[in-house]
Design a protein around this motif. Sequence first.
Motif, short mmCIF file in Angstrom:
data_model
loop_
_atom_site.label_atom_id
_atom_site.label_comp_id
_atom_site.label_asym_id
_atom_site.label_seq_id
_atom_site.Cartn_x
_atom_site.Cartn_y
_atom_site.Cartn_z
N SER A 62 -77.36 -53.31 -44.70
CA SER A 62 -75.85 -53.07 -44.15
C SER A 62 -75.18 -54.37 -44.58
O SER A 62 -74.08 -54.30 -44.05
N ASP A 63 -75.84 -55.39 -45.04
CA ASP A 63 -74.89 -56.49 -45.21
C ASP A 63 -73.62 -56.43 -45.99
O ASP A 63 -72.72 -56.92 -45.60
N GLN A 64 -73.79 -55.67 -47.26
CA GLN A 64 -72.74 -55.62 -47.87
C GLN A 64 -71.35 -54.72 -47.33
O GLN A 64 -70.47 -55.22 -47.37
N ALA A 65 -71.91 -53.57 -46.60
CA ALA A 65 -70.98 -53.04 -45.85
C ALA A 65 -70.23 -53.60 -44.92
O ALA A 65 -69.03 -53.59 -44.82
N VAL A 66 -71.12 -54.46 -43.98
CA VAL A 66 -70.61 -55.10 -43.12
C VAL A 66 -69.44 -56.24 -43.53
O VAL A 66 -68.18 -56.49 -43.27
N ALA A 67 -69.86 -56.91 -44.85
CA ALA A 67 -69.00 -57.91 -45.39
C ALA A 67 -67.61 -57.40 -45.83
O ALA A 67 -66.62 -57.68 -45.77
N GLU A 68 -68.03 -56.15 -46.44
CA GLU A 68 -66.62 -55.48 -47.11
C GLU A 68 -65.88 -54.79 -45.87
O GLU A 68 -64.37 -54.84 -45.93
N ALA A 69 -66.40 -54.43 -44.76
CA ALA A 69 -65.66 -53.92 -43.56
C ALA A 69 -64.91 -55.13 -43.01
O ALA A 69 -63.60 -54.78 -42.63
N LYS A 70 -65.52 -56.35 -42.89
CA LYS A 70 -64.78 -57.50 -42.18
C LYS A 70 -63.55 -57.95 -43.31
O LYS A 70 -62.40 -58.11 -42.65
N ASN A 71 -63.82 -57.56 -44.40
CA ASN A 71 -62.55 -57.81 -45.33
C ASN A 71 -61.46 -57.05 -45.14
O ASN A 71 -60.16 -57.27 -45.17
N GLN A 72 -61.76 -55.41 -45.05
CA GLN A 72 -60.99 -54.53 -44.85
C GLN A 72 -60.11 -54.74 -43.63
O GLN A 72 -59.05 -54.62 -43.45
N PHE A 73 -60.70 -54.98 -42.51
CA PHE A 73 -60.34 -55.31 -41.15
C PHE A 73 -59.20 -56.49 -41.27
O PHE A 73 -57.98 -56.34 -40.72
N ARG A 74 -59.73 -57.45 -41.96
CA ARG A 74 -58.90 -58.63 -42.09
C ARG A 74 -57.47 -58.34 -42.83
O ARG A 74 -56.34 -58.77 -42.48
N ALA A 75 -57.53 -57.32 -43.66
CA ALA A 75 -56.31 -56.88 -44.48
C ALA A 75 -55.82 -55.61 -43.61
O ALA A 75 -54.73 -55.28 -44.12
N GLU A 76 -56.03 -55.35 -42.32
CA GLU A 76 -55.57 -54.58 -41.53
C GLU A 76 -55.60 -52.95 -42.09
O GLU A 76 -54.90 -52.23 -41.84
N ASN A 77 -56.69 -52.83 -42.88
CA ASN A 77 -57.10 -51.62 -43.40
C ASN A 77 -58.04 -50.75 -42.39
O ASN A 77 -59.28 -50.87 -42.75
N TYR A 78 -57.71 -50.77 -41.05
CA TYR A 78 -58.57 -50.21 -40.13
C TYR A 78 -59.54 -48.91 -40.39
O TYR A 78 -60.54 -48.79 -39.81
N GLY A 79 -58.79 -47.91 -40.78
CA GLY A 79 -59.65 -46.82 -41.30
C GLY A 79 -60.47 -46.92 -42.22
O GLY A 79 -61.90 -46.26 -42.20
N ASN A 80 -60.24 -47.82 -43.37
CA ASN A 80 -61.51 -48.15 -44.34
C ASN A 80 -62.41 -49.14 -43.76
O ASN A 80 -63.64 -48.86 -44.03
N ALA A 81 -62.14 -49.91 -42.91
CA ALA A 81 -62.94 -50.97 -42.28
C ALA A 81 -63.90 -50.07 -41.40
O ALA A 81 -65.15 -50.27 -41.30
N GLY A 82 -63.47 -49.26 -40.56
CA GLY A 82 -64.17 -48.40 -39.72
C GLY A 82 -65.06 -47.43 -40.47
O GLY A 82 -66.22 -47.27 -40.03
N ALA A 83 -64.89 -46.93 -41.58
CA ALA A 83 -65.68 -46.08 -42.39
C ALA A 83 -66.85 -47.10 -42.97
O ALA A 83 -67.96 -46.59 -42.81
N LEU A 84 -66.61 -48.26 -43.12
CA LEU A 84 -67.51 -49.06 -43.82
C LEU A 84 -68.66 -49.60 -42.70
O LEU A 84 -69.71 -49.73 -42.82
#
Length: 183
Positions: A62-84
């Motif tokens: 899950s490390d890669q998914a969490v890292a990318e999700a955090k990047n998406q969250f910081r970029a305010e892409n909450y839907g993408n972050a949620g999916a990750l």
Amino acid sequence: MKRPIAVVACLFMAALVGCQTNGAVTTDGVVRTNEPSKGDVTSFGDAFDGLKTVGDVEYYASDQAVAEAKNQFRAENYGNAGALFYKATQLAPNDGGAWMGLAACSDRIRRFDLADRAYARAFKLVGASPEYYNNVGYSYLLRGKLQDARANFLKAYELAPNDPTVVNNLKLLSSSVKNVERQ
């Protein structure tokens, strides 16, 4: 007709009983039967030399998914972050950070029903942490439930009085109470 099938089954079982694994014994004493032998090749014709095997992996799936999700969250892409974050929770169901991230994303897209379920799962994994109470408080703040938000922010503040995020959220709550805006 049943007799030949029984004979074939007995021969097959005898062959299996005679098989021995040639698993490699590692320095920690664990026998790994999935380790390739010297000279084995992959289905693509490549040698296994230099490839990481299960015993060599140094991170969680899950490390890669969490890292990318955090990047998406910081970029305010909450839907993408949620999916990750959801993907991360499926890869590692006991990852409390992934459940917290999923809950925060659900808050941001105003899916409070999903956020509540994710927070419930996160609490079982991370417990009564300042981060947990701070995030739940922020969730209530987004919902307009200011008393519930305050109660959770105060619990977070008791556990981590010097945490700038908690202090800022208490100030945000204070300004929300003073400056009510109607839409």
